[in-house]
Design an enzyme around this catalytic site. Structure first.
Site, short mmCIF file in Angstrom:
data_model
loop_
_atom_site.label_atom_id
_atom_site.label_comp_id
_atom_site.label_asym_id
_atom_site.label_seq_id
_atom_site.Cartn_x
_atom_site.Cartn_y
_atom_site.Cartn_z
N ASP A 1 37.41 41.99 41.14
CA ASP A 1 36.89 41.50 42.42
C ASP A 1 35.96 42.59 42.98
O ASP A 1 34.82 42.70 42.54
CB ASP A 1 38.07 41.18 43.34
CG ASP A 1 37.64 40.57 44.68
OD1 ASP A 1 36.46 40.24 44.84
OD2 ASP A 1 38.51 40.42 45.57
N LYS B 1 34.78 38.01 39.37
CA LYS B 1 34.14 37.33 40.50
C LYS B 1 32.66 37.68 40.51
O LYS B 1 32.29 38.84 40.42
CB LYS B 1 34.79 37.73 41.83
CG LYS B 1 35.97 36.87 42.17
CD LYS B 1 36.44 37.03 43.60
CE LYS B 1 37.82 36.39 43.72
NZ LYS B 1 38.44 36.61 45.03
N ARG C 1 52.10 32.87 40.81
CA ARG C 1 51.71 33.59 39.59
C ARG C 1 52.04 32.81 38.34
O ARG C 1 51.39 32.95 37.30
CB ARG C 1 52.43 34.94 39.51
CG ARG C 1 52.03 35.95 40.57
CD ARG C 1 52.59 37.32 40.19
NE ARG C 1 52.65 38.23 41.31
CZ ARG C 1 51.63 38.99 41.72
NH1 ARG C 1 50.47 38.92 41.09
NH2 ARG C 1 51.76 39.80 42.75
P1 IMP Z 1 39.67 44.61 43.33
O1 IMP Z 1 40.25 45.97 43.42
O2 IMP Z 1 39.02 44.15 44.60
O3 IMP Z 1 38.78 44.38 42.12
O4 IMP Z 1 40.85 43.61 43.25
C1 IMP Z 1 41.61 43.46 42.18
C2 IMP Z 1 42.97 42.94 42.56
O5 IMP Z 1 42.93 42.13 43.77
C3 IMP Z 1 43.43 42.03 41.47
O6 IMP Z 1 44.21 42.73 40.54
C4 IMP Z 1 44.22 40.99 42.20
O7 IMP Z 1 45.54 41.42 42.30
C5 IMP Z 1 43.65 40.94 43.58
N1 IMP Z 1 42.73 39.80 43.75
C6 IMP Z 1 41.38 39.82 43.82
N2 IMP Z 1 40.87 38.59 43.97
C7 IMP Z 1 41.94 37.74 43.98
C8 IMP Z 1 42.06 36.31 44.12
O8 IMP Z 1 41.10 35.54 44.21
N3 IMP Z 1 43.33 35.83 44.11
C9 IMP Z 1 44.43 36.63 44.00
N4 IMP Z 1 44.36 37.96 43.87
C10 IMP Z 1 43.12 38.51 43.87
MG MG Z 2 47.28 41.78 42.08
#
Ligand code: IMP
Ligand code: MG
Length: 177
Positions: free
Chosen positions: A102, A130, A164
């Site tokens: 994300d 994403k 999950r």
């Molecule tokens: P990042 O650090 O923003 O890349 O987020 C990664 C973590 O956020 C992932 O391992 C997920 O646990 C959570 N995450 C990000 N987007 C989503 C989503 O759309 N649904 C559920 N969990 C998400």
């Molecule tokens: Mg997570």
């Protein structure tokens, strides 16, 4: 549980088919090497189990408990390491698995940590990416699917700890949020 889903974004069969291909690519990448797989809990559990049974390489499997979401539908930006002891990756090739890329903060923080621990090479593999502008320039080496900027659940991804275990990736109804 299924009643809370507005729309199935990626169905079970499509995920499983894609994993065949992803597993082939991972196998090619690490052929002849002995690897340590590091899967991020809890989001990567289903992905890890389904992907790795398709990868016929010698490997160790480790899990790392990190928290980055803290319950809502927006990334908090903070990444906390919850384990008392990190896996031994010193001098090893690492395949890092997560459910979704994300903001990239989670993978970025974990990659730094693993490098600090002496990992020789780290490749990242996520089920979902994403399609958003990221402050952090980071692309997964292997990615199953690209999705839009929407909040999804299932196949490891949760909303407040639930959903999950859905075998597909879907979007929640507003009434469930
Ligand atoms: P990042 O650090 O923003 O890349 O987020 C990664 C973590 O956020 C992932 O391992 C997920 O646990 C959570 N995450 C990000 N987007 C989503 C989503 O759309 N649904 C559920 N969990 C998400
Ligand atoms: Mg997570």
């Amino acid at each position: 549980m299924h009643d809370d889903i507005e729309k199935v974004l990626i169905d079970e069969e499509v995920i499983q088919k894609r994993l065949d291909l992803l597993a082939e690519k991972v196998t090619e990448e690490f052929r002849g090497e002995s690897i340590v797989v590091v899967a991020l809990l809890k989001g990567a559990i289903l992905f890890m189990a389904d992907l790795l049974r398709r990868v016929p390489l010698a490997m160790e499997i480790e899990c790392l408990n990190v928290a980055s979401y803290h319950g809502g539908t927006e990334s908090s930006g903070e990444v906390s390491f919850l384990d008392r002891k990190l896996p031994d990756v010193s001098g090893k090739s690492v395949l890092l698995l997560d459910d979704i890329l994300d903001t990239g903060r989670t993978l970025d923080a974990v990659m730094r940590k693993l490098k600090d621990q002496g990992a020789e090479e780290i490749k990242t593999c996520v089920l979902l990416t994403k399609d958003i502008e990221r402050d952090i320039t980071l692309e997964a080496d292997f990615s199953g699917f690209t999705i839009g900027d929407e909040f999804v659940v299932g196949y490891g991804l949760d909303y407040q700890g639930k959903y999950r275990n859905l075998p597909y990736v879907g979007i929640l109804k507003n009434s469930a949020i």
